[in-house]
Design an enzyme around this catalytic site. Sequence first.
Site, PDB file in Angstrom:
ATOM      1  N   SER A 214      11.151 -80.683  -0.110  1.00 20.94           N
ATOM      2  CA  SER A 214      11.479 -81.224  -1.426  1.00 20.94           C
ATOM      3  C   SER A 214      12.924 -81.706  -1.397  1.00 20.94           C
ATOM      4  O   SER A 214      13.716 -81.262  -0.566  1.00 20.94           O
ATOM      5  CB  SER A 214      11.324 -80.153  -2.508  1.00 20.94           C
ATOM      6  OG  SER A 214      11.797 -80.620  -3.755  1.00 20.94           O
ATOM      7  N   HIS A 215      13.254 -82.575  -2.304  1.00 18.41           N
ATOM      8  CA  HIS A 215      14.639 -83.000  -2.442  1.00 18.41           C
ATOM      9  C   HIS A 215      15.508 -81.869  -3.010  1.00 18.41           C
ATOM     10  O   HIS A 215      16.718 -81.920  -2.921  1.00 18.41           O
ATOM     11  CB  HIS A 215      14.731 -84.231  -3.346  1.00 18.41           C
ATOM     12  CG  HIS A 215      14.315 -85.482  -2.660  1.00 18.41           C
ATOM     13  ND1 HIS A 215      13.023 -85.736  -2.295  1.00 18.41           N
ATOM     14  CD2 HIS A 215      15.040 -86.553  -2.261  1.00 18.41           C
ATOM     15  CE1 HIS A 215      12.958 -86.914  -1.697  1.00 18.41           C
ATOM     16  NE2 HIS A 215      14.177 -87.425  -1.665  1.00 18.41           N
ATOM     17  N   SER A 216      14.853 -80.866  -3.565  1.00 21.55           N
ATOM     18  CA  SER A 216      15.559 -79.755  -4.191  1.00 21.55           C
ATOM     19  C   SER A 216      15.211 -78.443  -3.494  1.00 21.55           C
ATOM     20  O   SER A 216      14.033 -78.089  -3.379  1.00 21.55           O
ATOM     21  CB  SER A 216      15.162 -79.660  -5.668  1.00 21.55           C
ATOM     22  OG  SER A 216      15.566 -78.426  -6.223  1.00 21.55           O
TER      23      SER A 216
END
Length: 131
Positions: free
Chosen positions: A8-10
């Site tokens: 995920s980007h996070s």
Amino acid sequence: MIGLVIVSHSNKISNGIVDLCYQMAGKNIKIISAGGTSDGRIGTDPIFIKEAIEKANDGDGVVILADIGSSIMSSELAIEMLEKDLQEKTYILDTPIVEGAVAVAVQACMSNDIQEILNVAEEARQTRKIS
């Protein structure tokens, strides 16, 4: 055992999905979070993902579940950096990241058959939430 990598980007999102998967499937599986960049920023990092794939691998292969756009590209680059034998046993799944991760984690606890895991991911992709 088939390992899972959540991209995920996070980091918070990927860690949350890993926690959810362990709660639903139990701890008899390797699920590695590869959220954010290696220095803690929002984004994706192919080297960070490559290292996660290597950690998740127990010899039977690894499946990757990713969130949006560049997470797929970064995952593809990470696979290209792997040793050839692991490249051939690493798959990026086209499935919703949360629903797919839970379904795949549960299936991976029961079976090392990659085709069964791919089928479960496809079912998660096609399952409607609201009819």
